[in-house]
Design an enzyme around this catalytic site. Structure first.
Site, PDB file in Angstrom:
ATOM      1  N   CYS A 116       0.821  -1.335  -0.108  1.00  0.00           N
ATOM      2  CA  CYS A 116      -0.058  -0.043  -0.029  1.00  0.00           C
ATOM      3  C   CYS A 116       0.705   1.205  -0.210  1.00  0.00           C
ATOM      4  O   CYS A 116       0.156   2.171  -0.144  1.00  0.00           O
ATOM      5  CB  CYS A 116      -0.964  -0.057   1.091  1.00  0.00           C
ATOM      6  SG  CYS A 116      -2.212  -1.256   1.233  1.00  0.00           S
ATOM      7  N   HIS A 256      -3.117   7.329   3.187  1.00  0.00           N
ATOM      8  CA  HIS A 256      -3.772   5.832   2.684  1.00  0.00           C
ATOM      9  C   HIS A 256      -4.950   5.532   3.041  1.00  0.00           C
ATOM     10  O   HIS A 256      -5.074   5.785   4.217  1.00  0.00           O
ATOM     11  CB  HIS A 256      -2.606   5.072   2.770  1.00  0.00           C
ATOM     12  CG  HIS A 256      -3.177   3.650   2.509  1.00  0.00           C
ATOM     13  ND1 HIS A 256      -3.427   3.349   1.214  1.00  0.00           N
ATOM     14  CD2 HIS A 256      -2.875   2.558   3.193  1.00  0.00           C
ATOM     15  CE1 HIS A 256      -3.865   1.829   1.239  1.00  0.00           C
ATOM     16  NE2 HIS A 256      -3.433   1.571   2.459  1.00  0.00           N
ATOM     17  N   ASN A 286     -10.102   0.160   0.397  1.00  0.00           N
ATOM     18  CA  ASN A 286      -8.931   0.083   0.215  1.00  0.00           C
ATOM     19  C   ASN A 286      -8.285  -0.494  -0.919  1.00  0.00           C
ATOM     20  O   ASN A 286      -8.468  -1.597  -1.231  1.00  0.00           O
ATOM     21  CB  ASN A 286      -7.948  -0.778   1.220  1.00  0.00           C
ATOM     22  CG  ASN A 286      -6.675  -0.828   1.457  1.00  0.00           C
ATOM     23  OD1 ASN A 286      -6.014  -0.433   0.251  1.00  0.00           O
ATOM     24  ND2 ASN A 286      -5.889  -1.227   2.303  1.00  0.00           N
TER      25      ASN A 286
END
Length: 334
Positions: A116, A256, A286
């Site tokens: 990520c 994020h 996500n």
């Protein structure tokens, strides 16, 4: 001679049409909307449907839209850095597949895998090619088809992840705008807490690994959360402190989109108020490498030339990092 910095000069994004809601997930695993929302902040996520479609198929419309906005052709791109955890194929690089699809005949490229945190790492890496004078147009793409590695019988992961892709163009700037500083970190001690067990050289695909569902993403939720909630916040604070910035200096925090509680912890640690924190996790979940560029794309019209932005991410491996940048342009017509 003025110092050259790497400035973002255009952003764009793409998300698939299919919406996977919490209500639909209730029919697939033992969960409910209230449980998902209270723990993650997610209401829905997008899923790429269709036979033979991969991550590059989301990147194509995202990049083509970026090129149109910037008024340039694909042949002007020097380098493509494709940040992804779900490449189209183990090889060749999805960056090269994308270059062929969009006609970027003069670009070389490669994939960057940092879970990520990939897009943060990709921006920092691309900036070096601009600052050195080696290239003038570097395309950084962040995208993932997470649905391809998610077990929709595993409540720990299927509620979190979605599909999507975003991109940013880096170009030279001599006015002091662009990427000013970055703090990048990794620690392989966390590699068994958020990972895909099989499919690599240690454990190649067999009938057994497929039957045992070892080709899906696996995570120890609580352990990952504890590490992420501390470290993503700390690295954002670190890049601010290194550059003598306080909360009032920051126009936008771009975190994020892993979990709303992690986002809130990062905002609290930096002192940045919620009205200046970009959040779209409730709609997209996500998207791994896609979260930060999708945020930049959706909020682009709100950014003003000279705005201070803090980008921060955390990913499996573990990886984490933060970037301080000065936004380089006002959006036409915004």
């Amino acid at each position: 001679m003025s110092k050259i910095t790497a400035a973002i000069t255009a952003v764009n994004g793409y998300v698939p049409e299919y919406v996977l809601t919490n209500q639909e997930l209730e029919t697939m695993v033992e969960t409910n909307d209230e449980w998902i929302t209270s723990r993650t902040g997610i209401k829905e996520r997008r899923i790429l449907k269709g036979e033979g479609l991969g991550t590059s198929d989301m990147a194509v419309p995202a990049v083509e839209g970026l090129l149109k906005k910037r008024g340039i052709t694909a042949e002007e791109i020097d380098l493509i850095i494709f940040c992804t955890t779900t490449p189209d194929l183990p090889f060749p690089a999805t960056a090269n597949i994308l270059a062929h699809k969009i006609g970027a005949k003069n670009a070389w490229g490669y994939d960057l895998q940092a879970a990520c945190s990939g897009f943060i790492f990709g921006l920092a890496t691309g900036a070096q090619f601009i600052e050195s004078g080696k290239h003038t147009k570097v395309l950084v793409v962040g995208g993932d088809k997470m649905s391809s590695i998610i077990n929709y019988e595993d409540r720990a992961t299927c509620i979190i992840f979605g599909d999507g892709c975003g991109c940013a163009l880096l170009e030279p700037n001599t006015e002091g705008y662009g990427i000013i500083d970055s703090v990048l970190k990794s620690d392989g001690a966390g590699s068994q807490l958020l990972f895909q067990k099989s499919g690599g050289s240690v454990s190649p695909a067999t009938h057994e690994t497929v039957a045992n569902k070892e080709h899906y993403a696996y995570q120890e939720g609580q352990a990952v959360f504890k590490f992420a909630v501390t470290n993503m916040a700390e690295v954002a604070a670190e890049v601010m402190e290194r550059n003598h910035l306080v909360a009032d200096d920051i126009a936008w925090l771009v975190p994020h989109q892993a979990n709303k509680r992690i986002i809130d912890a990062t905002a609290n640690r930096t002192g940045i108020t919620s009205d200046r924190v970009i959040v779209n996790i409730e709609r997209y979940g996500n998207t791994t490498n896609g979260t930060i560029p999708l945020c930049l794309w959706e909020w682009e019209s709100k950014f003003k030339k000279g705005d201070n932005l803090i980008l921060a991410a955390f990913g499996g491996g573990f990886t984490w990092g933060s970037i301080y940048l000065k936004w380089a342009y006002d959006t036409p017509g915004a």
